[in-house]
Design an enzyme around this catalytic site. Sequence first.
Site, PDB file in Angstrom:
ATOM      1  N   SER A 124       0.826  -1.213   0.000  1.00  0.00           N
ATOM      2  CA  SER A 124       0.000   0.000   0.000  1.00  0.00           C
ATOM      3  C   SER A 124       0.855   1.256   0.000  1.00  0.00           C
ATOM      4  O   SER A 124       0.394   2.315  -0.413  1.00  0.00           O
ATOM      5  CB  SER A 124      -0.871   0.045   1.257  1.00  0.00           C
ATOM      6  OG  SER A 124      -1.708  -1.059   1.326  1.00  0.00           O
ATOM      7  N   HIS A 145      -2.421  -3.626  -6.362  1.00  0.00           N
ATOM      8  CA  HIS A 145      -2.863  -3.290  -5.006  1.00  0.00           C
ATOM      9  C   HIS A 145      -4.323  -3.669  -4.793  1.00  0.00           C
ATOM     10  O   HIS A 145      -5.226  -3.068  -5.383  1.00  0.00           O
ATOM     11  CB  HIS A 145      -2.655  -1.779  -4.787  1.00  0.00           C
ATOM     12  CG  HIS A 145      -2.974  -1.323  -3.402  1.00  0.00           C
ATOM     13  ND1 HIS A 145      -3.730  -0.216  -3.125  1.00  0.00           N
ATOM     14  CD2 HIS A 145      -2.638  -1.859  -2.189  1.00  0.00           C
ATOM     15  CE1 HIS A 145      -3.840  -0.079  -1.815  1.00  0.00           C
ATOM     16  NE2 HIS A 145      -3.187  -1.052  -1.228  1.00  0.00           N
ATOM     17  N   GLU A 157      -5.836  -1.622  -7.834  1.00  0.00           N
ATOM     18  CA  GLU A 157      -5.050  -0.564  -8.474  1.00  0.00           C
ATOM     19  C   GLU A 157      -3.813  -1.202  -9.119  1.00  0.00           C
ATOM     20  O   GLU A 157      -3.065  -1.915  -8.454  1.00  0.00           O
ATOM     21  CB  GLU A 157      -4.622   0.485  -7.441  1.00  0.00           C
ATOM     22  CG  GLU A 157      -5.792   1.274  -6.873  1.00  0.00           C
ATOM     23  CD  GLU A 157      -5.381   2.261  -5.791  1.00  0.00           C
ATOM     24  OE1 GLU A 157      -5.912   3.374  -5.782  1.00  0.00           O
ATOM     25  OE2 GLU A 157      -4.540   1.905  -4.935  1.00  0.00           O
ATOM     26  N   ASN A 196      -6.277   5.374  -1.448  1.00  0.00           N
ATOM     27  CA  ASN A 196      -5.884   5.810  -0.109  1.00  0.00           C
ATOM     28  C   ASN A 196      -5.717   7.326  -0.023  1.00  0.00           C
ATOM     29  O   ASN A 196      -5.879   7.919   1.041  1.00  0.00           O
ATOM     30  CB  ASN A 196      -4.610   5.091   0.345  1.00  0.00           C
ATOM     31  CG  ASN A 196      -4.920   3.665   0.785  1.00  0.00           C
ATOM     32  OD1 ASN A 196      -6.062   3.344   1.110  1.00  0.00           O
ATOM     33  ND2 ASN A 196      -3.927   2.800   0.768  1.00  0.00           N
TER      34      ASN A 196
END
Length: 290
Positions: A124, A145, A157, A196
Amino acid sequence: MQPPTTITRVLVIGAGAMGSQIALTAALAGHTTIVQDIAQGRLDAAAAQLRESTDKMVKSGKLAEEQARRAHDRLEFSTDLEAVAAAADFVIEAATERLEIKKAIFARLGELAPPHAILATNSSTIGSSAVAGASGRPGQVCNLHFFNPVLVMECVEVVRHAGTSQATVDTTVELARSLGKTPVLINHEVPGFVANRLMGAVQKEALALLAGGVASMEDIDATARMALRHPMGPFELMDLVGLDVVDYIAQATYAATGNPADAPDESVAALVRAGKLGRKSGTGWYSYSR
Ligand SMILES: NC(=O)c1ccc[n+]([C@@H]2O[C@H](COP(=O)([O-])OP(=O)(O)OC[C@H]3O[C@@H](n4cnc5c(N)ncnc54)[C@H](O)[C@@H]3O)[C@@H](O)[C@H]2O)c1
């Protein structure tokens, strides 16, 4: 070397929360999937947990018993990286979030995996450029991800670094689709990628609203749920993700950008220091009866 157009064998490194679920997702999608971890105990726990997951899915009618059986037949568990890397078409590294661990894994994979294999990291916070060089095949390295819980979350992702080849991106996107996911392509490695960053922006605003006494956390969460149709409010989400993880992501982002606006939030850090990590510890922003 060109990546293969058809991926059959997927190797997942790390049998933790993410690696185990990624492996089950791949096995359910029809890929022969090997999970490798340095700790036999983690592999045993993952195998038991994945059985439990599919049992529940079968019971609730989400999965046919035969599909579950076949998925488990496609899953293998091993501590021996050397033995399992040699036949991998696609590697998804989901080991502990520490750069030196990941670099060492990518260096070994560079030696052990077939020349055509793509090496992706589920990290991440660590962009694949940080491990690409160690692999000796930087063009075949990217971030793939996933989101937690992997079996449920549709988005993944795909993040390319400056040297990721187009063939690697194409094959990674194709693999993600074969797993039943919807990949989004991120063209530049930015801290937090897209999801995020969006989540961080909402969290930051929520924390500022609370600190300013503008509204209670319950009302901020209710607003996000009812006015914005978010499935949960920012404080509820922080508790679910884990406040230690939220704090760690903020620290990593701040270290990468140096931007004072990205500095970790003191109220989150204080909860972490007090051992209030969210749902997993029973208390965070909210209290949870076990
Ligand atoms: N937890 C999340 O919600 C989440 C979401 C998206 C991405 N990620 C990323 O996924 C990765 C794994 O996170 P997690 O939460 O599953 O961690 P975890 O701590 O649950 O599992 C990590 C596993 O890696 C194993 N490991 C450590 N060193 C290893 C090595 N050299 N070789 C093989 N295995 C090794 C550990 O034994 C452990 O089983 C991290 O990079 C993290 O950033 C996590």
